[in-house]
Design a protein around this motif. Structure first.
Motif, PDB file in Angstrom:
ATOM      1  N   GLY A 124     -12.481 -19.169 -14.820  1.00  0.00           N
ATOM      2  CA  GLY A 124     -12.124 -17.762 -14.842  1.00  0.00           C
ATOM      3  C   GLY A 124     -11.856 -17.251 -13.443  1.00  0.00           C
ATOM      4  N   LEU A 125     -11.385 -16.025 -13.370  1.00  0.00           N
ATOM      5  CA  LEU A 125     -11.160 -15.389 -12.081  1.00  0.00           C
ATOM      6  C   LEU A 125     -11.292 -13.890 -12.243  1.00  0.00           C
ATOM      7  N   VAL A 126     -11.631 -13.239 -11.143  1.00  0.00           N
ATOM      8  CA  VAL A 126     -11.713 -11.784 -11.118  1.00  0.00           C
ATOM      9  C   VAL A 126     -10.827 -11.291  -9.983  1.00  0.00           C
ATOM     10  N   ALA A 127      -9.996 -10.319 -10.301  1.00  0.00           N
ATOM     11  CA  ALA A 127      -9.124  -9.689  -9.315  1.00  0.00           C
ATOM     12  C   ALA A 127      -9.699  -8.321  -8.992  1.00  0.00           C
ATOM     13  N   LEU A 128     -10.263  -8.194  -7.792  1.00  0.00           N
ATOM     14  CA  LEU A 128     -10.835  -6.916  -7.364  1.00  0.00           C
ATOM     15  C   LEU A 128      -9.718  -6.075  -6.753  1.00  0.00           C
ATOM     16  N   GLU A 129      -9.369  -4.998  -7.424  1.00  0.00           N
ATOM     17  CA  GLU A 129      -8.291  -4.108  -6.994  1.00  0.00           C
ATOM     18  C   GLU A 129      -8.723  -2.673  -7.247  1.00  0.00           C
ATOM     19  N   PRO A 130      -9.553  -2.088  -6.360  1.00  0.00           N
ATOM     20  CA  PRO A 130     -10.058  -0.730  -6.582  1.00  0.00           C
ATOM     21  C   PRO A 130      -8.922   0.260  -6.826  1.00  0.00           C
ATOM     22  N   GLY A 131      -9.123   1.117  -7.816  1.00  0.00           N
ATOM     23  CA  GLY A 131      -8.084   2.058  -8.193  1.00  0.00           C
ATOM     24  C   GLY A 131      -7.789   3.106  -7.148  1.00  0.00           C
ATOM     25  N   ALA A 171      -9.192 -11.399 -21.140  1.00  0.00           N
ATOM     26  CA  ALA A 171      -9.285 -10.498 -19.990  1.00  0.00           C
ATOM     27  C   ALA A 171      -9.983  -9.214 -20.372  1.00  0.00           C
ATOM     28  N   LEU A 172     -10.745  -8.684 -19.420  1.00  0.00           N
ATOM     29  CA  LEU A 172     -11.428  -7.401 -19.604  1.00  0.00           C
ATOM     30  C   LEU A 172     -11.344  -6.611 -18.304  1.00  0.00           C
ATOM     31  N   PRO A 173     -11.189  -5.293 -18.408  1.00  0.00           N
ATOM     32  CA  PRO A 173     -11.168  -4.477 -17.188  1.00  0.00           C
ATOM     33  C   PRO A 173     -12.572  -4.305 -16.618  1.00  0.00           C
ATOM     34  N   LEU A 174     -12.640  -4.188 -15.303  1.00  0.00           N
ATOM     35  CA  LEU A 174     -13.887  -3.849 -14.609  1.00  0.00           C
ATOM     36  C   LEU A 174     -13.781  -2.398 -14.194  1.00  0.00           C
ATOM     37  N   ALA A 175     -14.597  -1.550 -14.796  1.00  0.00           N
ATOM     38  CA  ALA A 175     -14.494  -0.128 -14.505  1.00  0.00           C
ATOM     39  C   ALA A 175     -15.807   0.564 -14.809  1.00  0.00           C
ATOM     40  N   THR A 176     -16.066   1.619 -14.060  1.00  0.00           N
ATOM     41  CA  THR A 176     -17.177   2.517 -14.358  1.00  0.00           C
ATOM     42  C   THR A 176     -16.602   3.784 -14.975  1.00  0.00           C
ATOM     43  N   ASP A 177     -17.456   4.752 -15.221  1.00  0.00           N
ATOM     44  CA  ASP A 177     -16.969   6.018 -15.779  1.00  0.00           C
ATOM     45  C   ASP A 177     -16.061   6.750 -14.799  1.00  0.00           C
ATOM     46  N   ASN A 178     -16.210   6.450 -13.508  1.00  0.00           N
ATOM     47  CA  ASN A 178     -15.479   7.218 -12.497  1.00  0.00           C
ATOM     48  C   ASN A 178     -14.449   6.418 -11.713  1.00  0.00           C
ATOM     49  N   ARG A 183     -20.316  -3.584 -18.593  1.00  0.00           N
ATOM     50  CA  ARG A 183     -20.591  -2.169 -18.361  1.00  0.00           C
ATOM     51  C   ARG A 183     -21.675  -2.004 -17.294  1.00  0.00           C
ATOM     52  N   GLN A 184     -22.720  -2.820 -17.364  1.00  0.00           N
ATOM     53  CA  GLN A 184     -23.785  -2.745 -16.364  1.00  0.00           C
ATOM     54  C   GLN A 184     -23.361  -3.393 -15.050  1.00  0.00           C
ATOM     55  N   ALA A 185     -22.642  -4.511 -15.148  1.00  0.00           N
ATOM     56  CA  ALA A 185     -22.230  -5.209 -13.929  1.00  0.00           C
ATOM     57  C   ALA A 185     -21.281  -4.355 -13.089  1.00  0.00           C
ATOM     58  N   ALA A 186     -20.411  -3.602 -13.738  1.00  0.00           N
ATOM     59  CA  ALA A 186     -19.456  -2.779 -13.003  1.00  0.00           C
ATOM     60  C   ALA A 186     -20.160  -1.718 -12.170  1.00  0.00           C
ATOM     61  N   GLU A 187     -21.259  -1.166 -12.677  1.00  0.00           N
ATOM     62  CA  GLU A 187     -21.999  -0.170 -11.899  1.00  0.00           C
ATOM     63  C   GLU A 187     -22.558  -0.792 -10.622  1.00  0.00           C
ATOM     64  N   HIS A 188     -23.098  -1.998 -10.751  1.00  0.00           N
ATOM     65  CA  HIS A 188     -23.643  -2.678  -9.570  1.00  0.00           C
ATOM     66  C   HIS A 188     -22.531  -3.047  -8.602  1.00  0.00           C
ATOM     67  N   LEU A 189     -21.394  -3.505  -9.126  1.00  0.00           N
ATOM     68  CA  LEU A 189     -20.273  -3.849  -8.262  1.00  0.00           C
ATOM     69  C   LEU A 189     -19.753  -2.632  -7.511  1.00  0.00           C
ATOM     70  N   ALA A 190     -19.753  -1.463  -8.173  1.00  0.00           N
ATOM     71  CA  ALA A 190     -19.289  -0.250  -7.502  1.00  0.00           C
ATOM     72  C   ALA A 190     -20.185   0.098  -6.316  1.00  0.00           C
ATOM     73  N   LEU A 191     -21.499  -0.104  -6.465  1.00  0.00           N
ATOM     74  CA  LEU A 191     -22.411   0.153  -5.346  1.00  0.00           C
ATOM     75  C   LEU A 191     -22.172  -0.823  -4.196  1.00  0.00           C
ATOM     76  N   LEU A 192     -22.014  -2.119  -4.538  1.00  0.00           N
ATOM     77  CA  LEU A 192     -21.776  -3.111  -3.494  1.00  0.00           C
ATOM     78  C   LEU A 192     -20.432  -2.885  -2.820  1.00  0.00           C
ATOM     79  N   LEU A 193     -19.461  -2.377  -3.565  1.00  0.00           N
ATOM     80  CA  LEU A 193     -18.164  -2.073  -2.971  1.00  0.00           C
ATOM     81  C   LEU A 193     -18.299  -0.999  -1.897  1.00  0.00           C
ATOM     82  N   GLU A 194     -19.101   0.022  -2.173  1.00  0.00           N
ATOM     83  CA  GLU A 194     -19.313   1.063  -1.166  1.00  0.00           C
ATOM     84  C   GLU A 194     -20.046   0.513   0.054  1.00  0.00           C
ATOM     85  N   VAL A 195     -21.025  -0.376  -0.192  1.00  0.00           N
ATOM     86  CA  VAL A 195     -21.733  -0.999   0.933  1.00  0.00           C
ATOM     87  C   VAL A 195     -20.767  -1.826   1.772  1.00  0.00           C
TER      88      VAL A 195
END
Length: 458
Positions: free
Chosen positions: A103-110, A170-177, A206-218
């Motif tokens: 598998g692969l993940v493409a990190l492309e913040p909106g 495929a599945l999107p990686l997204a939080t509520d925001n 759903r839970q992983a995306a929240e953690h990824l969003a925090l690490l993205l800010e870090v």
């Protein structure tokens, strides 16, 4: 009671029990009695097995198994503290949940602020290179059977045949925001996860995306701090006859106040300085920039007297940064004579590295700048032999070892003494060897800045 083993779906290795549904409660069973026409004394018939109760227990066991699996996978995800490691963990967990091998993940913040990256699981660097040539919208789309897809992109078909996969989920990686990117898992044969596994991977993401969003800010904060620090430090080191310079700088995750400088001075002299401002974050970085700029001005005016340079810097610190203190070391070097005069304020002593000696320069004990009403300490003068290297560094190099300071000093001395003879002619290679020996790989502890400034005299 154990949950029943789930059936195998094409291409799926079901590691999690199949879904279960609640069952309407059965009416209470009436007490069994003898049949109306049975002769007296005939025992009542045996009760039928409690099939609904057994089914409910199996389904409850399945739910418990699902929750346990999701809890373990989510705990592993939350245990990651670096964005790259979190993306790799997400792919591993997702592969187990949907039964895929790669598998692969493409990190492309909106929001377009980055970082943009692609991380693979079970894919080599060359494989990812091939996948990068496939149009994004074609690659990051669920396809149960690539060969049967009528409108499949020709390049996608070619890469799929080369890498040997026949389906993707495929599945999107997204939080509520925020939208973070897309994850896709690849199957070796035509297949797709069943409804149960799709539900589980959805809950996990759903839970992983929240953690990824925090690490993205870090990650963004670290990148901003590193960029800001880099802009406040010299973009290149000067070149002067008789001396070669090299520097290695690692910025801590929160951004620290360590600095270095190398400044050509009148009469073919050279000023070298390293130092550290207390604290971390943007405030410490800004204070570091102000002190370094001021030290350059003082060095031009009175660099031949390092004590006067640090005295002026201490006065400035007390007037402009009363809540901070700083350690600093300034060396006035005369390359032609291989003579160095230096003064230090609460800073670690330089290290001399040569063919016949590896030793610390004896400096007088002194307090950091800003700690006393008036700082003063005597300077030290010494000579460097031909082809010897003077290593200046900040305390972060010692603290990152995780050892007590006396032990850290001993380890630094040992690392410097072990520099191979073939590397001693290059100050950059000397600094790299010391770093690799003292802080190998990711075993370094702590988040302080690290500075090594090496000067080799010809």
């Amino acid at each position: 009671m154990n949950a029943p083993h789930p059936p195998k779906v094409a291409g799926i290795d079901p590691t999690v029990p199949t879904p279960t549904h609640t069952v309407a409660p059965a009416p209470p069973a009436q007490e069994a009695g003898p049949a109306p026409d049975a002769p007296a004394g005939t025992p009542p018939p045996a009760a039928a097995p409690d099939a609904p109760g057994s089914l409910l227990q199996d389904r409850l066991a399945g739910w418990v198994s699902d929750l346990t699996t999701l809890h373990e996978l989510t705990e592993r995800m939350c245990g990651t503290s670096v964005l790259q490691a979190a993306l790799e963990e997400l792919l591993r967990a997702g592969a187990a949940l949907v039964g895929a091998r790669r598998g692969l993940v493409a990190l492309e913040p909106g929001d377009g602020l980055g970082p943009r990256t692609t991380v693979g699981h079970g894919l080599g660097r060359a494989d990812l290179g091939h996948l990068e040539t496939v149009p994004r919208e074609a690659l990051l789309t669920s396809t149960a059977d690539l060969l049967a897809e009528p409108g499949l992109d020709p390049r996608h078909r070619e890469v799929a045949a080369r890498l040997g996969y026949s389906a993707g989920y495929a599945l999107p990686l997204a939080t509520d925001n925020a939208r973070l990117g897309t994850a896709v898992w690849l199957y070796d044969e035509p297949a797709a996860p069943d409804e149960h596994h799709r539900h589980l991977i959805g809950l996990y993401l759903r839970q992983a995306a929240e953690h990824l969003a925090l690490l993205l800010e870090v990650e963004r904060t670290r990148a901003y701090a590193a960029t800001l620090t880099g802009e406040l430090l010299p973009s290149r080191l000067p070149r002067l006859p008789g001396v070669q310079l090299a520097v290695r700088h690692r910025t801590g995750p929160r951004g620290g106040g360590d600095w270095y400088d190398a400044l050509p001075l009148p009469d073919a002299a050279l000023g070298l300085s390293v130092g550290s401002v207390t604290g971390s974050g943007p405030g410490a970085v800004a204070a570091m920039g102000r002190l370094r700029a001021s030290l350059r001005a003082y060095a031009v005016m009175e660099g031949e007297d390092p004590v006067a340079v640090l005295s002026d810097l201490e006065l400035l610190l007390r007037l402009t940064e009363p809540a901070r203190s700083a350690t600093a070391l300034f060396a006035y070097c005369e390359p032609a004579a291989r003579r160095i005069t230096l003064a230090g304020a609460g800073h670690s002593p330089p290290l001399l590295i040569g063919e016949r000696r590896t030793e610390y320069v004896e400096t007088s004990l002194s307090a950091p700048l800003g700690m006393l009403a008036c700082w003063e300490a005597p300077s030290v003068e010494f000579r460097v032999e031909r082809e010897e290297t003077v290593l200046l560094y900040t305390d972060g190099l010692l603290r990152r070892t995780g050892e007590a300071m006396d032990r850290a000093f001993a380890r630094l001395h040992s690392a410097a003494a072990s520099v191979p003879r073939a590397l001693r002619g290059d100050p950059g290679a000397v600094a790299d060897h010391v770093l690799a020996t003292l802080l190998p790989g990711d075993t370094a502890r702590g988040d302080e800045d690290v500075v090594l400034l090496a000067a080799r005299f010809d």
